[in-house]
Motif scaffolding. Structure first.
Motif, short mmCIF file in Angstrom:
data_model
loop_
_atom_site.label_atom_id
_atom_site.label_comp_id
_atom_site.label_asym_id
_atom_site.label_seq_id
_atom_site.Cartn_x
_atom_site.Cartn_y
_atom_site.Cartn_z
N THR A 72 27.30 7.07 -32.78
CA THR A 72 27.88 8.24 -33.30
C THR A 72 27.06 9.36 -32.80
OG1 THR A 72 28.53 6.91 -35.20
CG2 THR A 72 28.00 9.25 -35.63
N ARG A 118 34.29 10.86 -34.85
CA ARG A 118 33.69 9.65 -34.01
C ARG A 118 32.86 8.41 -34.72
NH1 ARG A 118 34.13 6.99 -29.65
NH2 ARG A 118 32.02 6.10 -28.82
N TYR A 119 32.53 8.74 -35.98
CA TYR A 119 31.69 7.60 -36.74
C TYR A 119 32.96 6.59 -37.20
CZ TYR A 119 29.84 5.32 -40.97
OH TYR A 119 29.36 4.19 -41.60
#
Length: 458
Positions: A72, A118-119
């Motif tokens: 991340t 993104r996480y």
């Protein structure tokens, strides 16, 4: 969670296939050809599927969060990645809150929103890859185990050996956890005693752990005499045991020797319900009902009674721990062989003589265990003391005054943001270690008492 579910599904399938394979071998080679029962063959295959899958799933459970955080952060701009550890941790916390929809207030900015996206992608990809790998590992173990099944294969021995090793590992983990707890208490207590004299802590008569953070700060005496705390703990525990001990033991005796079967079936579950009531309910009852009643009663007699008293907390706590004494004592008395009771009656002893001279000595270990469990429960109670006895560290033996206990002080010292370099916070570990040592000594004394007075029968 998905990798563990996948492993369990494959293990269930492995058990079914292994058992079916064993049944097929028995049908092919005869009823008595198998060394072990089909269930042991199924368990053997299930273990081979379970172990490699669980190892991979556990590795992901331990290492996965760190890898997800790294991936991340790698997607963020360089200016955000190169900050110090505390700022990076706060940024990651904001990203995770945004990813789970827990942001409070305004909407997240573009950077946090991109990080949250993104996480979620990394979590999804990692979970999918780990699930596939664990499924493949479990399936590989399944097929290897199936290939080893033969009529002469000693599946039972292998399964029992694996179970024995699992039990050994579980007991070792329990011992290591206990050792870890004791060592952590000991280490922090040594740090505390480097700041505060042990004699002041163990024999001091004034407890005020508010240490000054600045030279000009007032109202911070920094006194760490723990005798008032130990006295309050013993006082409340003594009151509670004076209620729970006689009532619990006499209840067990009555239910075993005098009550009818119908009365016992009704009353025993009602007694055990007391153990399931949340302690906060007992605390509210003690603060709103028992404490005002004791204060009114004391006023009528001309006594000075505090609004929060040790007597109120001890009485309610005693009611709470009655089931620990009554249930274990009842089970211990019930476990005594009926032949002892009949033999006593046959020799002409009365019912009370049989109880005093035969049943209670024979059931002494179980009864002592019930008292020890009740004592430990009383000495570790927090909520009732906070609500009914208060937080004042008063050195007194008067049950009508407000006192505090070790567990209450530990909670208050470790609540909120604390610096673990201050004597105030470290004193909580010293209190915990003293409580541990006192409990250990009481257990040793109880074991010696049981050993000395226990009756042995063939």
């Amino acid at each position: 969670m998905m990798p563990f579910i996948a492993v369990l599904v494959v293990a269930a399938l492995a058990f079914t296939l292994g058992r079916q394979r064993a049944l097929a071998l028995r049908h092919e080679h005869g009823r008595y050809a198998l060394h072990s029962l089909p269930g042991f063959h199924g368990s053997f295959v299930a273990l081979w599927a379970l172990l490699p899958g669980l190892i991979l799933a556990s590795l992901w459970f331990v290492c996965g969060p760190g890898l997800i955080d790294q991936q991340t952060l790698a997607a963020l701009p360089d200016a955000l990645r190169n900050r110090d550890a505390s700022q990076t941790a706060l940024l990651l916390n904001d990203i995770k809150n945004a990813a789970h929809g827990l942001m409070v207030g305004s909407a997240p900015d573009a950077v946090i929103a991109a990080g949250a996206k993104r996480y979620l992608e990394v979590v999804s990809q990692g979970t999918l890859i780990t699930t596939l790998l664990t499924t493949l590992a479990a399936s590989g173990g399944l097929f290897l185990a199936l290939r080893s099944l033969r009529p002469e294969f000693r599946a039972r021995i292998h399964v029992e050996r694996a179970v024995r090793r699992g039990l050994l590992m579980a007991s070792t983990v329990a011992i290591l956890i206990t050792v870890g707890i004791v060592m952590s208490l000991l280490f922090e207590t040594i740090r505390f005693f480097s700041l505060v004299s042990p004699s002041e802590f163990l024999f001091g008569l004034h407890w005020s752990p508010q240490t000054a953070l600045r030279a000009d700060q007032v109202g911070s005496s920094g006194s760490f005499g723990a005798v008032p705390i130990f006295t309050g703990t013993l006082l409340i525990t003594a009151i509670a045991m004076s209620v729970a001990g006689p009532v619990g033991l006499l209840s067990a005796i009555y239910l075993n020797f005098y009550a009818s079967a119908r009365f016992r079936d009704i009353v025993k579950p009602l007694l055990e319900i007391l153990a399931g009531v949340p302690t906060v309910v007992y605390g509210v009852f003690a603060a709103l009902v028992i404490a005002p009643w004791i204060r009114g009663w004391g006023t009528e007699l001309g006594l000075s009674v505090a609004s929060e008293s040790a007597l109120a907390a001890g009485l309610v706590m005693g009611v709470m721990i009655i089931p620990f004494v009554s249930s274990l004592s009842d089970d211990a008395i019930t476990a005594v062989p009926i032949a002892l009771r009949d033999g006593s009656f046959g020799l002409g002893a009365t019912r009370s003589e049989t109880i005093r001279h035969v049943m209670l000595p024979a059931a002494l270990p179980g009864i002592m265990g019930g008292f020890l469990l009740a004592f430990s429960r009383a000495i570790g109670e927090t909520m009732i003391v906070v609500m009914a006895a208060g937080l004042a560290a008063n050195l007194t033996a008067n049950p009508l005054e407000a006192v505090t206990t070790v567990t209450v002080q530990i909670v208050s010292l470790l609540t909120g943001d604390q610096e673990f370099d201050s004597a105030k916070t470290l004193s909580a570990f010293a209190l915990g270690l003293v409580l541990f040592v006192v409990t250990l000594i009481l257990n040793v004394i109880a074991l010696q008492t049981v050993k000395k007075y226990r009756e042995t029968y063939d």
